[in-house]
Design a protein around this motif. Structure first.
Motif, PDB file in Angstrom:
ATOM      1  N   MET A  41      22.545  77.813  47.267  1.00  0.00           N
ATOM      2  CA  MET A  41      22.152  76.434  48.222  1.00  0.00           C
ATOM      3  C   MET A  41      21.688  77.898  48.957  1.00  0.00           C
ATOM      4  N   ASP A  42      19.849  77.550  48.620  1.00  0.00           N
ATOM      5  CA  ASP A  42      18.846  78.023  49.451  1.00  0.00           C
ATOM      6  C   ASP A  42      18.293  77.671  51.004  1.00  0.00           C
ATOM      7  N   ASP A  43      17.990  78.092  51.471  1.00  0.00           N
ATOM      8  CA  ASP A  43      17.456  78.037  52.725  1.00  0.00           C
ATOM      9  C   ASP A  43      17.187  76.612  52.505  1.00  0.00           C
ATOM     10  N   ALA A  44      15.782  75.608  51.597  1.00  0.00           N
ATOM     11  CA  ALA A  44      15.917  74.286  51.217  1.00  0.00           C
ATOM     12  C   ALA A  44      17.259  73.583  51.120  1.00  0.00           C
ATOM     13  N   SER A  45      17.686  73.556  50.137  1.00  0.00           N
ATOM     14  CA  SER A  45      18.747  72.683  50.035  1.00  0.00           C
ATOM     15  C   SER A  45      19.705  72.244  51.177  1.00  0.00           C
ATOM     16  N   ILE A  46      20.139  74.581  52.351  1.00  0.00           N
ATOM     17  CA  ILE A  46      21.024  73.457  53.188  1.00  0.00           C
ATOM     18  C   ILE A  46      20.480  72.748  54.315  1.00  0.00           C
ATOM     19  N   GLU A  47      19.628  72.886  54.045  1.00  0.00           N
ATOM     20  CA  GLU A  47      18.318  72.227  55.816  1.00  0.00           C
ATOM     21  C   GLU A  47      18.243  70.644  54.867  1.00  0.00           C
ATOM     22  N   SER A  48      18.152  70.254  53.282  1.00  0.00           N
ATOM     23  CA  SER A  48      18.376  69.440  52.801  1.00  0.00           C
ATOM     24  C   SER A  48      19.522  68.697  53.356  1.00  0.00           C
ATOM     25  N   LEU A  49      20.810  69.148  53.253  1.00  0.00           N
ATOM     26  CA  LEU A  49      21.679  69.149  53.789  1.00  0.00           C
ATOM     27  C   LEU A  49      22.273  68.655  54.876  1.00  0.00           C
ATOM     28  N   LEU A  50      21.771  69.426  56.201  1.00  0.00           N
ATOM     29  CA  LEU A  50      21.898  69.205  57.299  1.00  0.00           C
ATOM     30  C   LEU A  50      21.050  68.122  57.641  1.00  0.00           C
ATOM     31  N   GLU A  51      19.921  67.922  56.690  1.00  0.00           N
ATOM     32  CA  GLU A  51      19.272  66.388  57.670  1.00  0.00           C
ATOM     33  C   GLU A  51      20.399  65.468  57.098  1.00  0.00           C
ATOM     34  N   GLY A  52      21.363  65.310  55.604  1.00  0.00           N
ATOM     35  CA  GLY A  52      21.548  64.242  55.370  1.00  0.00           C
ATOM     36  C   GLY A  52      22.822  63.872  55.990  1.00  0.00           C
ATOM     37  N   TYR A  53      23.155  65.027  56.365  1.00  0.00           N
ATOM     38  CA  TYR A  53      24.432  64.608  57.082  1.00  0.00           C
ATOM     39  C   TYR A  53      24.116  64.286  58.845  1.00  0.00           C
ATOM     40  N   ARG A  54      23.126  64.718  58.811  1.00  0.00           N
ATOM     41  CA  ARG A  54      22.609  64.055  60.582  1.00  0.00           C
ATOM     42  C   ARG A  54      22.699  62.633  60.491  1.00  0.00           C
ATOM     43  N   ALA A  55      22.471  62.257  59.843  1.00  0.00           N
ATOM     44  CA  ALA A  55      21.983  60.604  59.466  1.00  0.00           C
ATOM     45  C   ALA A  55      22.719  60.164  58.763  1.00  0.00           C
ATOM     46  N   ALA A  56      24.779  60.461  58.394  1.00  0.00           N
ATOM     47  CA  ALA A  56      24.884  59.708  57.699  1.00  0.00           C
ATOM     48  C   ALA A  56      26.075  58.760  58.687  1.00  0.00           C
ATOM     49  N   MET A  57      26.346  59.045  60.030  1.00  0.00           N
ATOM     50  CA  MET A  57      26.625  57.885  60.440  1.00  0.00           C
ATOM     51  C   MET A  57      25.863  56.543  60.764  1.00  0.00           C
ATOM     52  N   GLY A  58      24.467  56.799  60.273  1.00  0.00           N
ATOM     53  CA  GLY A  58      23.696  55.926  60.182  1.00  0.00           C
ATOM     54  C   GLY A  58      24.276  54.445  59.369  1.00  0.00           C
ATOM     55  N   LYS A  59      24.571  54.798  57.828  1.00  0.00           N
ATOM     56  CA  LYS A  59      24.705  54.184  56.684  1.00  0.00           C
ATOM     57  C   LYS A  59      25.783  53.373  56.946  1.00  0.00           C
ATOM     58  N   PRO A  60      25.314  51.810  56.399  1.00  0.00           N
ATOM     59  CA  PRO A  60      25.696  50.498  56.704  1.00  0.00           C
ATOM     60  C   PRO A  60      27.068  50.510  56.455  1.00  0.00           C
ATOM     61  N   HIS A  61      28.193  51.792  55.661  1.00  0.00           N
ATOM     62  CA  HIS A  61      29.518  51.087  55.452  1.00  0.00           C
ATOM     63  C   HIS A  61      29.985  51.964  56.549  1.00  0.00           C
ATOM     64  N   LEU A  62      29.565  52.764  57.421  1.00  0.00           N
ATOM     65  CA  LEU A  62      30.404  53.263  58.430  1.00  0.00           C
ATOM     66  C   LEU A  62      30.050  52.694  60.114  1.00  0.00           C
ATOM     67  N   ALA A  63      29.187  51.321  59.628  1.00  0.00           N
ATOM     68  CA  ALA A  63      29.182  50.484  60.966  1.00  0.00           C
ATOM     69  C   ALA A  63      31.008  50.348  60.933  1.00  0.00           C
ATOM     70  N   PRO A  64      32.454  49.507  60.955  1.00  0.00           N
ATOM     71  CA  PRO A  64      32.724  49.559  62.299  1.00  0.00           C
ATOM     72  C   PRO A  64      33.376  50.706  62.417  1.00  0.00           C
TER      73      PRO A  64
END
Length: 256
Positions: A41-64
């Motif tokens: 993982m280079d810096d760009a890959s790490i930042e992309s992963l971090l961004e995805g995880y920041r938004a993860a709990m907003g996904k529709p299936h995690l509404a409960p």
């Protein structure tokens, strides 16, 4: 490795292994998640992963999960009390982004435990007034029996983390967390939730065989009952990597 029950009701193959083999499997998983072993993982890959995880709990299936947490938060804050979360395997604290964007963080205390340093650093850059520390499960057990033993939290949150930890450690964690937490919200696999108290074997299932990833099927109902908790609600969750049988559980004290 010996097969336990063949395909379960959801079609996921389950195996039994010895506790010694379970320890080896856990140590392999620990190295993977602490160091991202085998991932270039280079810096760009790490930042992309971090961004995805920041938004993860907003996904529709995690509404409960987020709706339950927001509901508990509102009850606690309406009573004029501080709202608090203890999270194991917290990544970069996605639930805190949800709370910040929906109800705000006033009167909220968060303590996250996460083994990968980039997640910890990312969380701290967004929430400098909250706590996230780099620990694995063994470190977390020391904290719960030491510095945190006199703390209290409204929620113990564990999303897709217990399945990566052997039952011996999960049981110890629940034993300790039950002393300081009002409820558990657990998002995990539903393959062995009732368990067998006489079974000395550990149940595992293939999650990502190409990466030699076999996850643990932990008996949550049994572990929670041992500590005076009961499963008060559950929600079916979608398949992950074609593995069926994921659920979210809300467990509360049995005497409530």
């Amino acid at each position: 490795m010996t097969e336990a029950t063949g395909d379960n009701a959801d079609g996921t193959r389950v195996f039994q292994i010895s506790r010694e083999a379970a320890e080896h499997l856990y140590q392999f998983m620990r190295l993977f998640w602490e160091e991202r072993s085998g991932q270039d993982m280079d810096d760009a890959s790490i930042e992309s992963l971090l961004e995805g995880y920041r938004a993860a709990m907003g996904k529709p299936h995690l509404a409960p999960i987020r709706d339950t947490i927001v509901g508990i938060r509102n009850q606690v804050r309406n009573a004029g009390l501080e709202f608090s979360i203890l999270e194991l395997g917290a990544a970069n604290g996605s639930i805190m982004h949800v709370l910040k964007d929906t109800v705000g963080l006033e009167g909220t205390r968060y303590f996250g435990m996460e083994p990968w340093q980039p997640f910890v650093e990312d969380f701290s850059s967004h929430f400098p007034d909250q706590t996230m520390i780099r620990v694995n499960i063994d470190d977390a057990l020391e904290l719960l029996s030491g510095d945190l033993r006199d703390s209290s939290f409204n929620i113990c949150l564990a999303c897709l983390v217990f399945c990566m930890i052997d039952p011996t450690r999960v049981r110890k964690f629940i034993n300790l967390a039950a002393k300081i937490c009002d409820c558990f919200i657990i998002y995990d696999i539903n393959l062995n939730v009732l368990g067998d108290p006489d079974d000395e074997k550990v149940q595992v299932f293939p999650f990502n065989p190409e990466m030699i990833q076999f996850y643990f099927a932990n008996p949550f109902d049994q572990m929670l009952k041992e500590n005076g908790f009961k499963i008060a609600g559950s929600w079916d969750m979608p398949a992950i990597r074609n593995t069926m049988g994921w659920k979210t559980y809300l467990a509360v004290k049995a005497n409530l």
